[in-house]
Structure formats: C-alpha cells, structure tokens
Design a protein around this motif. Structure first.
Motif, PDB file in Angstrom:
ATOM      1  N   GLU A  84      15.174  31.535  45.946  1.00 36.63           N
ATOM      2  CA  GLU A  84      14.286  30.360  46.582  1.00 36.63           C
ATOM      3  C   GLU A  84      12.962  30.856  47.765  1.00 36.63           C
ATOM      4  O   GLU A  84      13.863  31.513  48.462  1.00 36.63           O
ATOM      5  CB  GLU A  84      14.972  29.631  47.683  1.00 36.63           C
ATOM      6  CG  GLU A  84      14.458  28.377  48.054  1.00 36.63           C
ATOM      7  CD  GLU A  84      14.968  26.810  48.851  1.00 36.63           C
ATOM      8  OE1 GLU A  84      15.111  26.273  49.066  1.00 36.63           O
ATOM      9  OE2 GLU A  84      16.481  27.325  48.432  1.00 36.63           O
ATOM     10  N   VAL A  85      11.760  31.048  47.922  1.00 34.63           N
ATOM     11  CA  VAL A  85      11.240  30.870  48.655  1.00 34.63           C
ATOM     12  C   VAL A  85      10.742  30.152  49.957  1.00 34.63           C
ATOM     13  O   VAL A  85      10.607  28.738  49.779  1.00 34.63           O
ATOM     14  CB  VAL A  85       9.593  31.148  48.287  1.00 34.63           C
ATOM     15  CG1 VAL A  85       9.151  32.113  49.215  1.00 34.63           C
ATOM     16  CG2 VAL A  85       9.769  32.789  47.205  1.00 34.63           C
ATOM     17  N   LEU A  86      11.224  30.626  51.383  1.00 29.46           N
ATOM     18  CA  LEU A  86      11.480  29.665  52.308  1.00 29.46           C
ATOM     19  C   LEU A  86      10.139  29.813  52.875  1.00 29.46           C
ATOM     20  O   LEU A  86      10.045  30.955  53.085  1.00 29.46           O
ATOM     21  CB  LEU A  86      13.196  29.667  52.977  1.00 29.46           C
ATOM     22  CG  LEU A  86      13.867  30.354  52.207  1.00 29.46           C
ATOM     23  CD1 LEU A  86      15.172  30.135  53.329  1.00 29.46           C
ATOM     24  CD2 LEU A  86      14.310  28.451  51.481  1.00 29.46           C
ATOM     25  N   GLU A  87       9.485  28.881  52.901  1.00 30.01           N
ATOM     26  CA  GLU A  87       8.033  28.880  53.829  1.00 30.01           C
ATOM     27  C   GLU A  87       8.488  28.256  55.032  1.00 30.01           C
ATOM     28  O   GLU A  87       8.971  27.283  55.166  1.00 30.01           O
ATOM     29  CB  GLU A  87       6.767  27.687  53.365  1.00 30.01           C
ATOM     30  CG  GLU A  87       6.258  28.101  51.859  1.00 30.01           C
ATOM     31  CD  GLU A  87       4.967  29.152  51.813  1.00 30.01           C
ATOM     32  OE1 GLU A  87       5.130  29.624  52.697  1.00 30.01           O
ATOM     33  OE2 GLU A  87       5.283  29.928  50.826  1.00 30.01           O
ATOM     34  N   ILE A  88       8.386  29.539  56.290  1.00 28.77           N
ATOM     35  CA  ILE A  88       8.671  29.529  57.958  1.00 28.77           C
ATOM     36  C   ILE A  88       8.171  28.972  58.666  1.00 28.77           C
ATOM     37  O   ILE A  88       7.344  27.799  58.877  1.00 28.77           O
ATOM     38  CB  ILE A  88       9.634  30.517  58.187  1.00 28.77           C
ATOM     39  CG1 ILE A  88      10.657  30.750  57.779  1.00 28.77           C
ATOM     40  CG2 ILE A  88       9.981  30.233  59.572  1.00 28.77           C
ATOM     41  CD1 ILE A  88      11.845  29.614  56.945  1.00 28.77           C
ATOM     42  N   GLY A  89       6.455  29.106  57.684  1.00 31.11           N
ATOM     43  CA  GLY A  89       5.456  28.227  58.922  1.00 31.11           C
ATOM     44  C   GLY A  89       4.818  29.532  60.224  1.00 31.11           C
ATOM     45  O   GLY A  89       3.796  29.476  60.481  1.00 31.11           O
ATOM     46  N   LYS A  90       5.991  30.352  60.163  1.00 35.34           N
ATOM     47  CA  LYS A  90       5.542  31.199  61.612  1.00 35.34           C
ATOM     48  C   LYS A  90       6.328  32.213  60.951  1.00 35.34           C
ATOM     49  O   LYS A  90       7.409  32.424  60.958  1.00 35.34           O
ATOM     50  CB  LYS A  90       5.990  30.386  62.414  1.00 35.34           C
ATOM     51  CG  LYS A  90       7.593  30.606  62.480  1.00 35.34           C
ATOM     52  CD  LYS A  90       7.192  29.506  64.289  1.00 35.34           C
ATOM     53  CE  LYS A  90       9.661  29.251  64.159  1.00 35.34           C
ATOM     54  NZ  LYS A  90      10.042  28.882  65.558  1.00 35.34           N
TER      55      LYS A  90
ATOM     56  N   GLN B  27      15.408  35.547  64.364  1.00 31.21           N
ATOM     57  CA  GLN B  27      14.532  34.479  63.849  1.00 31.21           C
ATOM     58  C   GLN B  27      15.302  34.019  62.343  1.00 31.21           C
ATOM     59  O   GLN B  27      15.170  32.981  62.393  1.00 31.21           O
ATOM     60  CB  GLN B  27      13.546  35.376  63.801  1.00 31.21           C
ATOM     61  CG  GLN B  27      12.622  35.398  65.438  1.00 31.21           C
ATOM     62  CD  GLN B  27      11.570  36.120  65.048  1.00 31.21           C
ATOM     63  OE1 GLN B  27      11.102  36.940  64.331  1.00 31.21           O
ATOM     64  NE2 GLN B  27      10.944  36.205  66.580  1.00 31.21           N
ATOM     65  N   ALA B  28      15.583  34.926  61.819  1.00 30.41           N
ATOM     66  CA  ALA B  28      15.598  33.781  60.779  1.00 30.41           C
ATOM     67  C   ALA B  28      17.316  33.902  61.004  1.00 30.41           C
ATOM     68  O   ALA B  28      16.509  32.544  59.809  1.00 30.41           O
ATOM     69  CB  ALA B  28      16.294  35.474  59.682  1.00 30.41           C
ATOM     70  N   THR B  29      18.056  33.644  61.471  1.00 32.47           N
ATOM     71  CA  THR B  29      19.230  32.950  61.884  1.00 32.47           C
ATOM     72  C   THR B  29      18.858  31.592  62.044  1.00 32.47           C
ATOM     73  O   THR B  29      19.684  30.545  61.814  1.00 32.47           O
ATOM     74  CB  THR B  29      20.300  34.143  61.956  1.00 32.47           C
ATOM     75  OG1 THR B  29      19.417  34.424  64.051  1.00 32.47           O
ATOM     76  CG2 THR B  29      20.774  34.909  61.514  1.00 32.47           C
ATOM     77  N   GLY B  30      17.604  31.264  63.224  1.00 30.48           N
ATOM     78  CA  GLY B  30      18.064  30.309  63.622  1.00 30.48           C
ATOM     79  C   GLY B  30      17.072  29.717  62.430  1.00 30.48           C
ATOM     80  O   GLY B  30      16.856  28.175  63.105  1.00 30.48           O
ATOM     81  N   GLU B  31      16.151  30.400  61.988  1.00 32.41           N
ATOM     82  CA  GLU B  31      14.939  29.289  61.146  1.00 32.41           C
ATOM     83  C   GLU B  31      15.650  28.776  60.150  1.00 32.41           C
ATOM     84  O   GLU B  31      15.492  28.021  59.432  1.00 32.41           O
ATOM     85  CB  GLU B  31      14.162  29.552  60.617  1.00 32.41           C
ATOM     86  CG  GLU B  31      13.142  30.374  61.260  1.00 32.41           C
ATOM     87  CD  GLU B  31      12.330  29.056  62.632  1.00 32.41           C
ATOM     88  OE1 GLU B  31      12.010  27.841  61.607  1.00 32.41           O
ATOM     89  OE2 GLU B  31      11.633  28.723  63.540  1.00 32.41           O
TER      90      GLU B  31
ATOM     91  N   GLY C 111      13.381  39.211  53.406  1.00 32.35           N
ATOM     92  CA  GLY C 111      12.090  38.995  53.288  1.00 32.35           C
ATOM     93  C   GLY C 111      11.530  37.959  52.354  1.00 32.35           C
ATOM     94  O   GLY C 111      12.168  38.160  51.181  1.00 32.35           O
ATOM     95  N   GLY C 112      10.604  37.539  51.831  1.00 32.57           N
ATOM     96  CA  GLY C 112      10.327  36.652  51.121  1.00 32.57           C
ATOM     97  C   GLY C 112       8.186  36.959  51.099  1.00 32.57           C
ATOM     98  O   GLY C 112       7.322  36.005  50.845  1.00 32.57           O
ATOM     99  N   GLY C 113       8.009  38.298  51.115  1.00 33.19           N
ATOM    100  CA  GLY C 113       6.581  38.567  50.969  1.00 33.19           C
ATOM    101  C   GLY C 113       5.763  38.830  51.421  1.00 33.19           C
ATOM    102  O   GLY C 113       4.503  39.350  51.685  1.00 33.19           O
ATOM    103  N   SER C 114       5.881  38.100  53.363  1.00 28.57           N
ATOM    104  CA  SER C 114       5.273  38.287  54.410  1.00 28.57           C
ATOM    105  C   SER C 114       6.147  37.533  55.356  1.00 28.57           C
ATOM    106  O   SER C 114       7.059  37.144  54.718  1.00 28.57           O
ATOM    107  CB  SER C 114       4.135  37.073  53.866  1.00 28.57           C
ATOM    108  OG  SER C 114       4.219  35.811  53.419  1.00 28.57           O
ATOM    109  N   ILE C 115       5.140  37.857  56.087  1.00 30.41           N
ATOM    110  CA  ILE C 115       5.917  37.534  57.633  1.00 30.41           C
ATOM    111  C   ILE C 115       6.507  36.154  58.007  1.00 30.41           C
ATOM    112  O   ILE C 115       7.371  36.447  58.823  1.00 30.41           O
ATOM    113  CB  ILE C 115       5.524  38.695  58.715  1.00 30.41           C
ATOM    114  CG1 ILE C 115       4.476  37.459  59.459  1.00 30.41           C
ATOM    115  CG2 ILE C 115       5.854  39.823  58.442  1.00 30.41           C
ATOM    116  CD1 ILE C 115       3.790  38.340  60.360  1.00 30.41           C
TER     117      ILE C 115
END
Length: 147
Positions: A16-22, A29-33, A119-123
């Motif tokens: 699953e690609v997760l769109e974090i938006g920031k 940061q990844a654990t927080g999101e 990583g999902g392909g972009s930051i």
C-alpha cells in the motif's frame, strides 16, 4: 521510473502506498505518521561499493555496519544525493525498497516484521509492504549488515 511504477509494483505485491501529504524523511517522522514502531520502519540506503552500487535495507533502529559491508563488497560509501537519483530514479528520502534496479541486501532483522514501512517513491509518500515481498521482488540477499 516514475510514480506509476511504484504504485503498479505496490498493487502487484499487495502493498500500500501511503499518501502522507508532507515530507517524511526520518524514522521518527514515519513512526509519527503511521503509528509503526521504529523497528517496522525500514531504511533503503544506496551504497557505492567496489563491486557496484547496492541497495541496503535495514530497520529503523539499526545503522549499516560499513566495516562488515566492506568485508563483503570492498571499499564502500554512502551514495551522494545526485548518485541516488541517477541510480534509482528517486530522491533521497523517497527511495522505495522495491523497483530499484540495484543488487539488494536485506538485513535479517527486517524480516522479523509482519509488515514494514519504507520509502514510497517521493518524500511525502510511504510504502507499507510485507518484507518477504521485498526479498522476492528484488531477488534480494539476506545478510547481517547492521551494527
């Protein structure tokens, strides 16, 4: 290689690609999101070795043991941001654990998780994937490479 590619791969692998938006550039940061533990977050690191470039994957609590890598692959160093982009098609911080055309080394500790976040392909995107799928897709080698 573009965004479609990682989404296509994710679909194929049941990831699953997760769109974090920031921007999400650190394990914290990844654990927080995502609510994942640091051990479930993985780092996909590009290493330049005498035997060619490597994608080295370790869990978020670990660091790469460069001495150990050098015993296996000769002189090693972390790739510079420009080299990462050139070799993978992705920016530092967005490199996914799959779909990267490099010899891939996965630390066994990564495989202790039911799923991992990478990583999902972009930051501003992350990938949630079963570690075994990384091994299969990348034809990765399992080696202890963490400190």
């Amino acid at each position: 290689m573009g965004m479609e590619k990682i989404e296509e791969i994710a679909r194929k692998l049941g990831a699953e690609v997760l769109e974090i938006g920031k921007p999400v550039k650190t394990v914290e940061q990844a654990t927080g999101e995502t609510g994942a533990s640091p051990k479930q977050v993985i780092k996909s690191l590009v290493i330049i070795s005498e035997r060619g470039p490597l994608l080295v994957i370790v869990d978020g609590e670990s660091k790469v043991d460069m001495e150990r890598l050098e015993r296996l692959f000769g002189k090693c160093r972390f790739a510079k941001p420009g080299e990462v982009k050139e070799l993978t098609g992705y920016e530092v911080g967005g490199v996914p654990p799959v779909g990267v055309p490099l010899r891939t080394i996965v630390d066994p500790r990564v495989l202790e998780n039911e799923y991992v976040i990478g990583g999902g392909g972009s930051i501003d995107r992350l990938l949630r994937i079963e570690p075994r799928k990384i091994l299969e897709y990348q034809n990765a080698e399992v080696m202890e490479v963490r400190k």
